[in-house]
Design a protein around this motif. Structure first.
Motif, PDB file in Angstrom:
ATOM      1  N   HIS A  77      27.369 -57.708  -7.828  1.00 48.96           N
ATOM      2  CA  HIS A  77      28.422 -57.398  -6.431  1.00 48.96           C
ATOM      3  C   HIS A  77      27.461 -56.236  -5.367  1.00 48.96           C
ATOM      4  O   HIS A  77      26.543 -57.093  -5.369  1.00 48.96           O
ATOM      5  CB  HIS A  77      30.005 -57.971  -7.092  1.00 48.96           C
ATOM      6  N   ASP A  78      28.147 -56.291  -5.075  1.00 45.65           N
ATOM      7  CA  ASP A  78      27.778 -54.854  -3.869  1.00 45.65           C
ATOM      8  C   ASP A  78      27.543 -53.872  -4.121  1.00 45.65           C
ATOM      9  O   ASP A  78      27.205 -52.685  -3.353  1.00 45.65           O
ATOM     10  CB  ASP A  78      28.699 -54.568  -2.995  1.00 45.65           C
ATOM     11  N   LEU A  79      27.861 -53.522  -5.816  1.00 49.32           N
ATOM     12  CA  LEU A  79      26.667 -51.888  -6.133  1.00 49.32           C
ATOM     13  C   LEU A  79      25.438 -52.362  -6.108  1.00 49.32           C
ATOM     14  O   LEU A  79      25.266 -52.995  -7.400  1.00 49.32           O
ATOM     15  CB  LEU A  79      27.963 -51.838  -7.613  1.00 49.32           C
ATOM     16  N   THR A  80      24.705 -51.026  -6.144  1.00 52.59           N
ATOM     17  CA  THR A  80      23.217 -51.526  -5.601  1.00 52.59           C
ATOM     18  C   THR A  80      22.350 -49.742  -6.175  1.00 52.59           C
ATOM     19  O   THR A  80      22.840 -49.364  -6.199  1.00 52.59           O
ATOM     20  CB  THR A  80      22.380 -51.585  -4.915  1.00 52.59           C
ATOM     21  N   PHE A  81      22.059 -49.908  -7.787  1.00 51.16           N
ATOM     22  CA  PHE A  81      21.151 -48.969  -8.217  1.00 51.16           C
ATOM     23  C   PHE A  81      20.059 -49.043  -8.560  1.00 51.16           C
ATOM     24  O   PHE A  81      19.584 -50.401  -8.015  1.00 51.16           O
ATOM     25  CB  PHE A  81      21.930 -48.340  -9.909  1.00 51.16           C
ATOM     26  N   VAL A  82      18.661 -48.259  -7.885  1.00 52.82           N
ATOM     27  CA  VAL A  82      17.651 -47.952  -7.892  1.00 52.82           C
ATOM     28  C   VAL A  82      17.218 -46.865  -8.957  1.00 52.82           C
ATOM     29  O   VAL A  82      17.913 -45.687  -8.677  1.00 52.82           O
ATOM     30  CB  VAL A  82      16.832 -47.712  -7.339  1.00 52.82           C
ATOM     31  N   PHE A  83      16.359 -47.410 -10.055  1.00 51.50           N
ATOM     32  CA  PHE A  83      15.332 -46.687 -10.707  1.00 51.50           C
ATOM     33  C   PHE A  83      14.428 -45.832 -10.803  1.00 51.50           C
ATOM     34  O   PHE A  83      13.757 -47.104 -10.493  1.00 51.50           O
ATOM     35  CB  PHE A  83      15.636 -46.893 -12.138  1.00 51.50           C
ATOM     36  N   THR A  84      14.262 -44.965 -10.482  1.00 51.73           N
ATOM     37  CA  THR A  84      13.049 -44.927  -9.753  1.00 51.73           C
ATOM     38  C   THR A  84      12.120 -43.615 -10.498  1.00 51.73           C
ATOM     39  O   THR A  84      12.199 -42.414 -11.234  1.00 51.73           O
ATOM     40  CB  THR A  84      12.308 -44.754  -8.351  1.00 51.73           C
ATOM     41  N   ALA A  85      10.909 -43.888 -11.341  1.00 52.82           N
ATOM     42  CA  ALA A  85       9.948 -43.094 -12.126  1.00 52.82           C
ATOM     43  C   ALA A  85       8.353 -43.439 -11.211  1.00 52.82           C
ATOM     44  O   ALA A  85       7.599 -44.490 -10.926  1.00 52.82           O
ATOM     45  CB  ALA A  85      10.141 -43.370 -12.980  1.00 52.82           C
ATOM     46  N   PRO A  86       7.682 -41.743 -10.861  1.00 47.43           N
ATOM     47  CA  PRO A  86       6.390 -42.147 -11.493  1.00 47.43           C
ATOM     48  C   PRO A  86       5.517 -42.306 -11.956  1.00 47.43           C
ATOM     49  O   PRO A  86       5.993 -42.365 -12.913  1.00 47.43           O
ATOM     50  CB  PRO A  86       6.001 -40.391 -10.604  1.00 47.43           C
ATOM     51  N   TYR A  87       3.978 -43.629 -11.929  1.00 47.01           N
ATOM     52  CA  TYR A  87       3.378 -43.273 -11.943  1.00 47.01           C
ATOM     53  C   TYR A  87       2.408 -41.807 -12.413  1.00 47.01           C
ATOM     54  O   TYR A  87       2.047 -41.038 -10.950  1.00 47.01           O
ATOM     55  CB  TYR A  87       2.479 -44.740 -11.835  1.00 47.01           C
ATOM     56  N   ALA A  88       1.421 -42.138 -13.401  1.00 44.59           N
ATOM     57  CA  ALA A  88       0.296 -40.549 -13.283  1.00 44.59           C
ATOM     58  C   ALA A  88      -0.571 -40.698 -11.870  1.00 44.59           C
ATOM     59  O   ALA A  88      -0.881 -41.480 -11.185  1.00 44.59           O
ATOM     60  CB  ALA A  88      -1.129 -41.400 -14.575  1.00 44.59           C
ATOM     61  N   THR A  89      -0.302 -39.511 -11.274  1.00 45.93           N
ATOM     62  CA  THR A  89      -0.382 -38.926 -10.046  1.00 45.93           C
ATOM     63  C   THR A  89      -2.018 -39.509  -9.641  1.00 45.93           C
ATOM     64  O   THR A  89      -2.015 -39.431  -8.563  1.00 45.93           O
ATOM     65  CB  THR A  89       0.109 -37.501  -9.979  1.00 45.93           C
ATOM     66  N   HIS A  90      -2.788 -39.241 -10.693  1.00 47.05           N
ATOM     67  CA  HIS A  90      -4.108 -39.632  -9.891  1.00 47.05           C
ATOM     68  C   HIS A  90      -4.425 -40.459  -9.610  1.00 47.05           C
ATOM     69  O   HIS A  90      -5.035 -41.029  -8.597  1.00 47.05           O
ATOM     70  CB  HIS A  90      -5.173 -38.906 -10.914  1.00 47.05           C
ATOM     71  N   LEU A  91      -3.987 -41.705 -10.603  1.00 50.19           N
ATOM     72  CA  LEU A  91      -3.860 -42.692  -9.689  1.00 50.19           C
ATOM     73  C   LEU A  91      -3.295 -43.340  -8.088  1.00 50.19           C
ATOM     74  O   LEU A  91      -3.585 -43.794  -6.986  1.00 50.19           O
ATOM     75  CB  LEU A  91      -2.535 -44.230 -10.373  1.00 50.19           C
ATOM     76  N   ALA A  92      -1.477 -42.272  -8.295  1.00 48.85           N
ATOM     77  CA  ALA A  92      -1.667 -42.294  -6.300  1.00 48.85           C
ATOM     78  C   ALA A  92      -2.213 -41.792  -5.578  1.00 48.85           C
ATOM     79  O   ALA A  92      -2.513 -41.968  -4.640  1.00 48.85           O
ATOM     80  CB  ALA A  92      -0.110 -41.708  -6.868  1.00 48.85           C
ATOM     81  N   VAL A  93      -3.204 -40.373  -6.205  1.00 52.42           N
ATOM     82  CA  VAL A  93      -4.274 -40.173  -4.924  1.00 52.42           C
ATOM     83  C   VAL A  93      -4.997 -41.100  -5.001  1.00 52.42           C
ATOM     84  O   VAL A  93      -5.495 -41.405  -3.619  1.00 52.42           O
ATOM     85  CB  VAL A  93      -4.444 -38.434  -6.108  1.00 52.42           C
ATOM     86  N   ALA A  94      -5.827 -41.595  -5.894  1.00 55.99           N
ATOM     87  CA  ALA A  94      -6.998 -42.557  -5.758  1.00 55.99           C
ATOM     88  C   ALA A  94      -5.984 -43.669  -5.023  1.00 55.99           C
ATOM     89  O   ALA A  94      -6.865 -44.256  -3.638  1.00 55.99           O
ATOM     90  CB  ALA A  94      -7.232 -43.446  -7.051  1.00 55.99           C
ATOM     91  N   ALA A  95      -4.852 -43.961  -5.111  1.00 56.92           N
ATOM     92  CA  ALA A  95      -4.026 -45.464  -4.369  1.00 56.92           C
ATOM     93  C   ALA A  95      -4.164 -44.923  -3.016  1.00 56.92           C
ATOM     94  O   ALA A  95      -4.525 -46.023  -1.781  1.00 56.92           O
ATOM     95  CB  ALA A  95      -3.119 -45.842  -5.138  1.00 56.92           C
ATOM     96  N   ASP A  96      -3.908 -43.049  -2.354  1.00 57.73           N
ATOM     97  CA  ASP A  96      -3.690 -43.080  -1.122  1.00 57.73           C
ATOM     98  C   ASP A  96      -4.310 -42.877  -0.583  1.00 57.73           C
ATOM     99  O   ASP A  96      -4.563 -43.397   0.496  1.00 57.73           O
ATOM    100  CB  ASP A  96      -3.192 -41.195  -1.660  1.00 57.73           C
ATOM    101  N   LYS A  97      -6.484 -42.604  -1.273  1.00 60.78           N
ATOM    102  CA  LYS A  97      -7.166 -42.740  -0.749  1.00 60.78           C
ATOM    103  C   LYS A  97      -7.601 -44.382   0.093  1.00 60.78           C
ATOM    104  O   LYS A  97      -8.183 -43.829   0.848  1.00 60.78           O
ATOM    105  CB  LYS A  97      -8.477 -42.428  -1.194  1.00 60.78           C
ATOM    106  N   VAL A  98      -7.335 -45.265  -1.550  1.00 60.66           N
ATOM    107  CA  VAL A  98      -7.502 -46.532  -0.610  1.00 60.66           C
ATOM    108  C   VAL A  98      -6.943 -47.216   0.552  1.00 60.66           C
ATOM    109  O   VAL A  98      -7.567 -47.171   1.531  1.00 60.66           O
ATOM    110  CB  VAL A  98      -7.140 -47.327  -1.819  1.00 60.66           C
TER     111      VAL A  98
END
Ligand SMILES: O=C(O)C(=O)Cc1ccc(O)cc1
Ligand SMILES: [Fe+2]
Length: 438
Positions: A77-98
């Motif tokens: 109904h009007d209840l929304t939950f979001v669950f978040t976890a980071p992936y391997a950070t070297h992938l995030a760093v590479a993605a940031d460069k891109v």
């Protein structure tokens, strides 16, 4: 429902006047979502989905082109939950460069930082990161908060499709996340923020929508535990303009050694309710709030009260799943609690009292209505965050809708927060903590 008030309490109650100064500094509508940071998002989300009856409605992860984090969105109904976890950070760093080479943005959560998410999880374990609130204007909310003693965390950010998000510090590492929709933008189009991919509900064998919810409607209140309640009340009240929600219960005559002080902050419409607890000291046992602050490593979100219109039905479904991946509940109070209940809450029928007893539900009332409540055991590994399931009965006003139709709308906080149950509740919590040896 008309509430019968014993004669000896009439006078005190007449002297008690509910005050709402309508002091919000910006238009606050309702809770929008709660985001939890986890070590592994799909497993945590799946546990809450099954335990609370919240189908997954949207996602952002590697399958949708997000190399930075996995996020899964559940809804009932009007209840929304979001669950978040980071992936391997070297992938995030590479993605940031891109990204800096002008590739399209990869995370639909503005301001998301994988290193900060890891640091958050290391400190707090699985815990709430953001209390999402729908406001009229997320930019105005940010300006008002930061101009009145609040600390900005995310400056107003245009997420596309007319959606704006901003964040300010709440307590500990928890933020208030303001979400607003531009003129003519339907808040309910798209399952979550722009960039999340909608998941359509699978159909059951007979074509019926499946899985159904267990009847949970929305967040009723979101409670923070802090070291210094007045500091938090003045800071959060000062920056948002939210007022102290007046409470009155007959049982509120300080005889219970509760181990905590508590104040409730409310928005103008009293739909956004943010209680704050602090520990008290010098009592026989360590305050449960102090235990939380130690185990969570600082202030944070202690519990979410989730509102259903049929607590008996919701609980039957939740309890069927308690021992197969769902949530367990604190032990029910003893026989005496239920034999005293008709005197405390005379509006309940004998049939209702026996159903409440069967399921271990607590009941309380204030000058306006009735509260039915029950508490889960801690939801994660640490004795920190837990969930309360509630039903509120009474306090309904007839409200005329734009089309001329009349709808009954329940006033916020109807029936209070369960002060009359402190004795029974804290016994259950203490019994539980004794077993943990914390
Ligand atoms: O105040 C509330 O919102 C409650 O639901 C009561 C309560 C207060 C403190 C606890 O540790 C547990 C429950
Ligand atoms: Fe509560």
């Amino acid at each position: 429902m008309a509430i019968g008030v014993p004669a000896q309490q009439q006078q005190v109650r007449q002297a008690f006047e509910r005050q709402n100064p309508l002091s919000d500094r910006f238009g606050m509508k309702a809770f929008h979502h709660i985001e939890f940071y986890c070590g592994d998002a799909i497993n945590t989300a799946s546990r809450f989905s099954w335990g609370l009856g919240m189908p997954m409605v949207a996602k952002s992860d590697q399958s949708t082109g997000n190399p930075v984090h996995a996020s899964y969105v559940l809804r009932s109904h009007d209840l929304t939950f979001v669950f978040t976890a980071p992936y391997a950070t070297h992938l995030a760093v590479a993605a940031d460069k891109v990204q800096r080479l002008s590739a399209p943005p990869t995370s639909p959560l503005p301001g998301f930082d994988a290193d900060k998410a890891y640091a958050f999880f290391r400190a707090h374990g699985m815990a709430a990161r953001a209390i999402g609130i729908e406001v009229e204007d997320a930019a105005a909310a940010y300006e008002q908060c930061t101009a009145n003693g609040g600390t900005g965390v995310l400056a107003p950010t245009d997420c596309g499709n007319g959606v704006t998000v901003s964040e300010v510090a709440a307590y500990g590492d928890v933020v208030l996340r303001f979400v607003s929709y531009g003129q003519g933008v339907d808040a309910h189009s798209g399952a979550f923020l722009p960039g999340f991919q909608d998941i359509s509900a699978p159909k059951g064998a007979g074509g019926e929508a499946w899985p159904a919810t267990y009847g949970i409607e929305r967040v009723d209140h979101a409670v923070g535990n802090v070291w210094d309640m007045m500091e938090a009340v003045e800071r959060l009240g000062g920056m948002t303009g939210m007022h102290r929600f007046a409470e009155f219960t007959a049982e509120d005559v300080g005889t219970v050694d509760s181990g905590l002080n508590s104040v409730v902050l409310a928005s103008n419409n009293e739909v956004v309710l943010l209680p704050l607890n602090e520990p008290t000291y010098g009592t026989k046992r360590k305050s449960q709030i102090q235990t939380y602050l130690e185990q969570n490593v600082g202030p944070g979100l202690q519990h979410l009260a989730l509102k259903t219109n049929d607590i008996i039905g919701t609980l039957r479904l939740m309890k069927e799943r308690s021992h197969m991946g769902g949530f367990e509940f604190l032990d029910a109070p003893g026989e005496a609690y239920y034999s005293d209940l008709p005197a405390r809450v005379p509006e309940l029928t004998p049939q209702q009292v026996s159903e409440l007893q069967e399921l271990g539900v607590l009941a309380d009332k204030d000058d306006q209505g009735i509260l039915l409540q029950i508490f889960t055991k801690p939801c994660g590994d640490r004795p920190t965050f837990f969930i309360e399931i509630i039903q509120r009965i009474g306090c309904e006003d007839a409200v005329e809708l734009p089309g001329g139709q009349v709808q009954m709308v329940q006033r916020g906080g109807c029936g209070g927060f369960g002060k009359g149950n402190f004795r029974a509740l804290f016994k259950s919590i203490e019994d539980y903590e004794k077993k943990l040896g914390v």
